[in-house]
Structure formats: C-alpha cells, structure tokens
Design a protein around this motif. Structure first.
Motif, PDB file in Angstrom:
ATOM      1  N   GLY A   1       0.754  -1.238   0.098  1.00  0.00           N
ATOM      2  CA  GLY A   1      -0.085   0.034   0.064  1.00  0.00           C
ATOM      3  C   GLY A   1       0.986   1.225   0.050  1.00  0.00           C
ATOM      4  N   VAL A   2       0.463   2.263  -1.004  1.00  0.00           N
ATOM      5  CA  VAL A   2       1.257   3.543  -0.794  1.00  0.00           C
ATOM      6  C   VAL A   2       0.031   4.589  -0.846  1.00  0.00           C
ATOM      7  CG1 VAL A   2       3.038   2.542  -2.493  1.00  0.00           C
ATOM      8  CG2 VAL A   2       0.882   3.792  -3.501  1.00  0.00           C
ATOM      9  N   GLY A   3      -1.061   3.997  -0.618  1.00  0.00           N
ATOM     10  CA  GLY A   3      -2.179   5.315  -0.229  1.00  0.00           C
ATOM     11  C   GLY A   3      -2.972   5.938  -1.558  1.00  0.00           C
ATOM     12  N   GLU A   4      -3.964   6.362  -1.200  1.00  0.00           N
ATOM     13  CA  GLU A   4      -5.053   6.743  -2.428  1.00  0.00           C
ATOM     14  C   GLU A   4      -4.309   8.052  -2.662  1.00  0.00           C
ATOM     15  OE1 GLU A   4      -9.649   7.423  -3.379  1.00  0.00           O
ATOM     16  OE2 GLU A   4      -8.920   6.117  -1.432  1.00  0.00           O
ATOM     17  N   LYS A   5      -4.347   8.575  -3.906  1.00  0.00           N
ATOM     18  CA  LYS A   5      -3.923   9.947  -4.337  1.00  0.00           C
ATOM     19  C   LYS A   5      -4.960  10.894  -3.848  1.00  0.00           C
ATOM     20  CE  LYS A   5      -6.027  10.472  -8.864  1.00  0.00           C
ATOM     21  NZ  LYS A   5      -6.800  11.547  -8.616  1.00  0.00           N
ATOM     22  N   PRO A   6      -4.450  12.068  -3.426  1.00  0.00           N
ATOM     23  CA  PRO A   6      -5.273  12.964  -3.060  1.00  0.00           C
ATOM     24  C   PRO A   6      -6.322  13.454  -4.084  1.00  0.00           C
ATOM     25  CG  PRO A   6      -3.291  13.536  -2.278  1.00  0.00           C
ATOM     26  CD  PRO A   6      -3.101  12.469  -3.232  1.00  0.00           C
ATOM     27  N   LYS A   7      -7.555  14.112  -3.683  1.00  0.00           N
ATOM     28  CA  LYS A   7      -8.330  14.799  -4.774  1.00  0.00           C
ATOM     29  C   LYS A   7      -7.647  15.846  -5.503  1.00  0.00           C
ATOM     30  CE  LYS A   7     -13.126  15.807  -4.878  1.00  0.00           C
ATOM     31  NZ  LYS A   7     -13.811  14.845  -5.419  1.00  0.00           N
ATOM     32  N   GLY A   8      -7.621  15.730  -6.737  1.00  0.00           N
ATOM     33  CA  GLY A   8      -7.310  16.988  -7.633  1.00  0.00           C
ATOM     34  C   GLY A   8      -5.859  16.736  -8.181  1.00  0.00           C
ATOM     35  N   TRP A   9      -5.034  15.415  -7.625  1.00  0.00           N
ATOM     36  CA  TRP A   9      -3.804  15.394  -7.911  1.00  0.00           C
ATOM     37  C   TRP A   9      -3.639  14.377  -9.002  1.00  0.00           C
ATOM     38  CZ3 TRP A   9       1.095  14.692  -5.085  1.00  0.00           C
ATOM     39  CH2 TRP A   9       1.134  15.536  -3.836  1.00  0.00           C
ATOM     40  N   ASP A  10      -2.651  14.605 -10.105  1.00  0.00           N
ATOM     41  CA  ASP A  10      -2.565  13.636 -11.109  1.00  0.00           C
ATOM     42  C   ASP A  10      -1.993  12.382 -10.320  1.00  0.00           C
ATOM     43  OD1 ASP A  10      -1.960  13.254 -13.946  1.00  0.00           O
ATOM     44  OD2 ASP A  10      -0.062  13.155 -13.285  1.00  0.00           O
ATOM     45  N   LEU A  11      -2.348  11.253 -11.123  1.00  0.00           N
ATOM     46  CA  LEU A  11      -1.997   9.875 -10.612  1.00  0.00           C
ATOM     47  C   LEU A  11      -0.565   9.805 -10.480  1.00  0.00           C
ATOM     48  CD1 LEU A  11      -2.592   7.102  -9.181  1.00  0.00           C
ATOM     49  CD2 LEU A  11      -3.391   6.147 -11.670  1.00  0.00           C
ATOM     50  N   ALA A  12       0.026  10.206 -11.788  1.00  0.00           N
ATOM     51  CA  ALA A  12       1.353  10.045 -12.133  1.00  0.00           C
ATOM     52  C   ALA A  12       2.333  10.730 -11.169  1.00  0.00           C
ATOM     53  CB  ALA A  12       1.827  10.304 -13.466  1.00  0.00           C
ATOM     54  N   ASP A  13       1.821  12.076 -10.971  1.00  0.00           N
ATOM     55  CA  ASP A  13       2.492  12.744 -10.067  1.00  0.00           C
ATOM     56  C   ASP A  13       2.599  12.175  -8.748  1.00  0.00           C
ATOM     57  OD1 ASP A  13       2.956  14.610 -12.108  1.00  0.00           O
ATOM     58  OD2 ASP A  13       1.422  16.236 -11.488  1.00  0.00           O
ATOM     59  N   TYR A  14       1.498  11.720  -8.132  1.00  0.00           N
ATOM     60  CA  TYR A  14       1.334  11.083  -6.694  1.00  0.00           C
ATOM     61  C   TYR A  14       2.292   9.880  -6.982  1.00  0.00           C
ATOM     62  CZ  TYR A  14      -0.441   8.920  -2.883  1.00  0.00           C
ATOM     63  OH  TYR A  14      -0.522   8.245  -1.291  1.00  0.00           O
ATOM     64  N   VAL A  15       2.330   9.104  -7.598  1.00  0.00           N
ATOM     65  CA  VAL A  15       2.805   7.672  -7.336  1.00  0.00           C
ATOM     66  C   VAL A  15       4.444   7.970  -7.609  1.00  0.00           C
ATOM     67  CG1 VAL A  15       1.036   6.013  -8.129  1.00  0.00           C
ATOM     68  CG2 VAL A  15       2.522   6.791  -9.799  1.00  0.00           C
ATOM     69  N   LEU A  16       4.795   8.896  -8.491  1.00  0.00           N
ATOM     70  CA  LEU A  16       6.098   9.214  -8.507  1.00  0.00           C
ATOM     71  C   LEU A  16       6.664  10.204  -7.447  1.00  0.00           C
ATOM     72  CD1 LEU A  16       6.221   9.390 -12.572  1.00  0.00           C
ATOM     73  CD2 LEU A  16       6.862   7.641 -10.913  1.00  0.00           C
ATOM     74  N   GLY A  17       5.823  10.539  -6.487  1.00  0.00           N
ATOM     75  CA  GLY A  17       6.226  11.236  -5.488  1.00  0.00           C
ATOM     76  C   GLY A  17       6.862  10.426  -4.103  1.00  0.00           C
ATOM     77  N   HIS A  18       7.201  11.446  -3.234  1.00  0.00           N
ATOM     78  CA  HIS A  18       7.884  10.400  -2.116  1.00  0.00           C
ATOM     79  C   HIS A  18       6.746  10.481  -1.039  1.00  0.00           C
ATOM     80  CE1 HIS A  18      11.472  11.805  -4.212  1.00  0.00           C
ATOM     81  NE2 HIS A  18      11.808  10.574  -3.718  1.00  0.00           N
ATOM     82  N   PHE A  19       7.001   9.571  -0.024  1.00  0.00           N
ATOM     83  CA  PHE A  19       6.224   9.286   1.179  1.00  0.00           C
ATOM     84  C   PHE A  19       6.339  10.463   2.291  1.00  0.00           C
ATOM     85  CE2 PHE A  19       6.769   4.870  -0.363  1.00  0.00           C
ATOM     86  CZ  PHE A  19       5.331   4.389  -0.425  1.00  0.00           C
ATOM     87  N   SER A  20       5.468  10.735   3.027  1.00  0.00           N
ATOM     88  CA  SER A  20       5.569  11.777   4.155  1.00  0.00           C
ATOM     89  C   SER A  20       6.361  10.779   5.104  1.00  0.00           C
ATOM     90  CB  SER A  20       4.297  12.265   4.756  1.00  0.00           C
ATOM     91  OG  SER A  20       3.741  10.748   5.321  1.00  0.00           O
ATOM     92  N   THR A  21       6.991  11.512   5.987  1.00  0.00           N
ATOM     93  CA  THR A  21       7.821  10.685   7.102  1.00  0.00           C
ATOM     94  C   THR A  21       6.841   9.657   7.960  1.00  0.00           C
ATOM     95  OG1 THR A  21       9.340  12.802   7.453  1.00  0.00           O
ATOM     96  CG2 THR A  21       9.176  11.228   9.143  1.00  0.00           C
ATOM     97  N   GLU A  22       5.681  10.234   8.258  1.00  0.00           N
ATOM     98  CA  GLU A  22       4.857   9.183   8.981  1.00  0.00           C
ATOM     99  C   GLU A  22       4.609   8.056   8.187  1.00  0.00           C
ATOM    100  OE1 GLU A  22       0.355   9.308  10.399  1.00  0.00           O
ATOM    101  OE2 GLU A  22       1.443  11.279  10.207  1.00  0.00           O
ATOM    102  N   ASP A  23       4.120   8.349   6.879  1.00  0.00           N
ATOM    103  CA  ASP A  23       3.793   7.174   6.115  1.00  0.00           C
ATOM    104  C   ASP A  23       5.118   6.168   5.636  1.00  0.00           C
ATOM    105  OD1 ASP A  23       1.185   7.839   5.819  1.00  0.00           O
ATOM    106  OD2 ASP A  23       1.295   8.692   3.664  1.00  0.00           O
ATOM    107  N   ARG A  24       6.365   7.033   5.322  1.00  0.00           N
ATOM    108  CA  ARG A  24       7.501   6.131   5.303  1.00  0.00           C
ATOM    109  C   ARG A  24       7.805   5.161   6.324  1.00  0.00           C
ATOM    110  NH1 ARG A  24      10.130   4.694   0.638  1.00  0.00           N
ATOM    111  NH2 ARG A  24      11.061   2.673   1.582  1.00  0.00           N
TER     112      ARG A  24
END
Length: 190
Positions: A133-156
């Motif tokens: 699991g990497v979490g659902e993309k936030p509303k309004g985000w592009d899917l590619a931008d989201y999955v190619l982004g980094h985790f927050s410290t908490e999520d990491r």
C-alpha cells in the motif's frame, strides 16, 4: 528456483518514490540474505542467491514500470520457470493504505500498468503477487505525479513495516504457504 520481481523505475530520481516500493522490497531482501542485485541482464538488475534454503533470482526491471513485462518474460524464459508457480511480483497499490500489504495468488492488472504489461508479455495473469500500500492519491492530484512522489515521514515509517511484512510473506509463498501468507497479512489490513 523462484523469480522474485520488484517493480519500479530506474534512475536516482525515482528512488524511494511510491511507485518504487517493489525495488525497496528487493533491496531489503538482498540486504537480509546477502544477495547482490548488480548483474545487468534481461533488461533488469538481477541477483542470484538462496533464501531459507531455496534458490532465487531477485530482479528489478530497468525498462520503466509500463514495460516491466519485457524483462519478466525474458527472465521467465531464460530460467525456464513456470510463472504460475515460480514467480512472485511485488508492486505498489494505491487502493491500500501505507503500511498494508495484500497477497494474491493471481488476478487482473487492476489498473496497474506494470502488471498489465507482465500479463501481456507472459501470457498469464496466474502469478503470485504482493501489493504494498502507498495510499490513495489526494483529490485533484494527477495519478502519475502522486505515485512518482515521495512518502511523508509518517507514511515512510509505516511502509518500512510493510516492507518487512512483504519479505516475510515472500518466504511463506516460496514455501508453498500462500494461504497462510494471505491469512497472516491480508487480515492485518485495516
């Protein structure tokens, strides 16, 4: 012999991104079992070794995510493996929260382009897989931008725990205990 493939994208810019969680699991397995994933062949970085008494090839396709099947098909053919019983693929899943994993014996691509290409190139969707699991993309985000982004410290931190679970599940699956792996780890999901 088992082929364990972690999906991701090559090059430094994609390291530790959501889409590269499969590479992270391969690196963790390599560290734990002293396997060097450094041989560049079959469009992948590969390493041969032994995990809990079983021969394995760990692979990180270097084709970029959407063409992962090119590498997987070459590896399956080269090692004369049955993808339905000797292949495990580890990849990211946006429908699972960070920290959760889901194990499947087979299934559709579920919208994941890397899996879609593996199914097309190997000719089967009946291969074992571990979704991290990497979490659902936030509303309004592009899917590619989201999955190619980094985790927050908490999520990491949650993802590091999931990587450990994915490694343990891999061993169970190699030992023929797919149902146990599913019972142990799919039930942990909230």
């Amino acid at each position: 012999m088992f082929l364990i493939v972690g999906l991701g994208n090559p090059t430094k810019q994609y390291e530790k991104t959501r889409h590269n969680i499969g590479f992270d699991v391969m690196d963790a397995l390599a560290d734990k079992y002293n396997i060097s994933i450094s041989e560049n062949k079959h469009k992948a970085l590969c390493g041969k070794g032994v995990i809990e008494g079983m021969k394995v090839v760990l692979a990180k396709p270097q084709t970029y995510m959407n063409l992962s099947g090119e590498s997987v098909a070459e590896l399956v053919n080269y090692y004369k493996l049955d993808p339905e019983s000797e292949l495990i693929v580890v990849f990211d899943d946006i429908s699972l929260e960070p920290g959760n994993i889901r194990i499947r014996k087979k299934g559709s691509a579920g919208g994941h382009n890397g899996i879609k290409n593996i199914i097309a190139m190997t000719g089967t969707q009946n291969f074992m897989r571990i979704k991290v699991g990497v979490g659902e993309k936030p509303k309004g985000w592009d899917l590619a931008d989201y999955v190619l982004g980094h985790f927050s410290t908490e999520d990491r931190a949650k993802v590091e725990e999931a990587i450990g679970h994915a490694m343990d599940a891999t061993v169970l699956m190699m030992q023929g205990e797919v149902d146990k792996a599913m019972n142990d780890y799919n039930s942990k999901n909230k």
